[in-house]
Every structure is written in C-alpha cells, then in structure tokens.
Design a protein around this motif. Structure first.
Motif: not given
Length: 220
Positions: A16, A22, A184, A200
């Motif tokens: 990520l 992100i 993501c 998540f």
C-alpha cells in the motif's frame, strides 16, 4: 470465494505504501527494535506494537512517552517507568517471541470517551468486488483496542460516524473510506493475485483524517 490468504502485515503495508494516493493514510510503520521504538516514541509520543502475524487484537500493546515518563498498556493494565531501559525490559517480558511491528499511534475520534474505528469487508464474486459489511467498532470501556472479541461493541457505520464526527462530514467520510477501499483493492490484487476476501481496518482521528491500520485476508 475465500481465495489467497496473506497473514504478514508488513508485506501488505509495503504494497500500500507503494501508491502515492494511499501513503498519507498509513501510519508510520517500522519493524520492531529497541532503537526504532525509542525513536518513534520520541517523535509521536504514542505508538502501537502489534504482531506481524495475527488478529483479533491479540498481542497489541500501546506504548507512550509523556513528560519524561514511559508507559505501556497491555489490555487494561498500564505500567509506568522513569527510563526507557526499565520500560523496555518489562515490555520484553510480556511480548511473545515473534516478529512485531511498531505503528504510529493515532488519537481516534471517540464516543463517550471510548475509541471507535471501522471495519470494511469486501469479497470477490463473479460480478467483481462487492461490499459485505461496513461497521463501526466501539472499544469496551477501559480498553484501547476495539475488537469485538475483546468486548468491543459493533455499530452501523452510520451510527458510529454520526456519534463521533461532525454531522456535516458523515456522508463524505463514508464515501472517502469507500474510495480508499477501491484503490487499495486494485493495489493488493495486482501485488497478490488470487486474493478473494479483504477486511480493512480504518480509523478517523480527532481532526477528521482517515487512517488505514491494517488489511486482513481472513476478515472475521
């Protein structure tokens, strides 16, 4: 579809961090060591230590540095020390011998003084990725972890947002979490082909910034 499972939190964090969209939503994260712990404590004042593999809030410890004193909280028990070496010695005795991460501590928005965070679950189907759940998790009184298996209370995402952020930002915060989730998914699917489920863990701090704490391939 269960799909590929990936327990290593560090590998998912690295993936990520490779994306500029992100990066700013991921707390500073390092592999655990005494020098890194001291450095991050002096920089952030609070960090969270968590096993590289594992879930459910097990083995998660909060460490703080404030006004020259060091302390750590393991479940509901807090211990305080006048030096880093004394704190680190005691901390080492409660940690299991396995790899850990150190993550920048985030001061979460709260409901009645209790921290709240969010779990978003998605799964891959023949039609593509679909949302399975989006819920808030309110920590049990006295604890800093929100996991339901540690006594946390599950709320709808809307209720958790309404009770913890300004009313004017409830809809936009929900949309931002959904947008981050979509970004993501594409990053993780490219890096780890075969994944079929993702969970998540998001937090919103007191200034309204959204943070991604971790991603699970076996979301409970």
């Amino acid at each position: 579809m269960a799909g590929r499972q990936l327990a290593n939190k560090w590998l998912k964090t690295e993936a990520l961090l490779s994306d500029a969209r992100i990066q700013g939503h991921i707390p500073q994260t390092r592999m655990f060591s005494a020098p890194q712990l001291k450095k991050m404590l002096h920089r952030y004042g609070m960090v969270v230590i968590k096993p590289v593999r594992g879930g459910g809030g097990y083995g998660v410890i909060k460490v703080t540095y404030r006004r020259g004193r060091y302390s750590f909280t393991n479940l509901a028990q807090e211990r305080s020390f006048s030096s880093f070496s004394a704190m680190f010695g005691a901390l080492s005795r409660v940690m299991v011998k396995r790899p850990y991460l150190i993550q920048q501590g985030i001061h979460l928005a709260r409901i009645a003084g209790r921290p709240v965070d969010y779990r978003v679950k998605v799964a891959k189907t023949e039609r593509g990725w679909e949302y399975r759940a989006m819920v808030g998790r309110l920590a049990r009184p006295g604890l800093f972890v929100t996991n339901l298996c540690k006594g946390g209370t599950q709320l709808s995402a809307k209720e958790a947002l309404v009770r913890s952020v300004p009313a004017s930002s409830v809809k936009s915060q929900k949309k931002r979490m959904q947008s981050l989730t979509q970004n993501c998914i594409s990053i993780l699917e490219r890096r780890f082909p075969g994944i079929g489920e993702l969970g998540f863990d998001y937090g919103i701090d007191r200034e309204g910034r959204i943070w991604i704490f971790e991603v699970n391939t076996r979301p409970q």
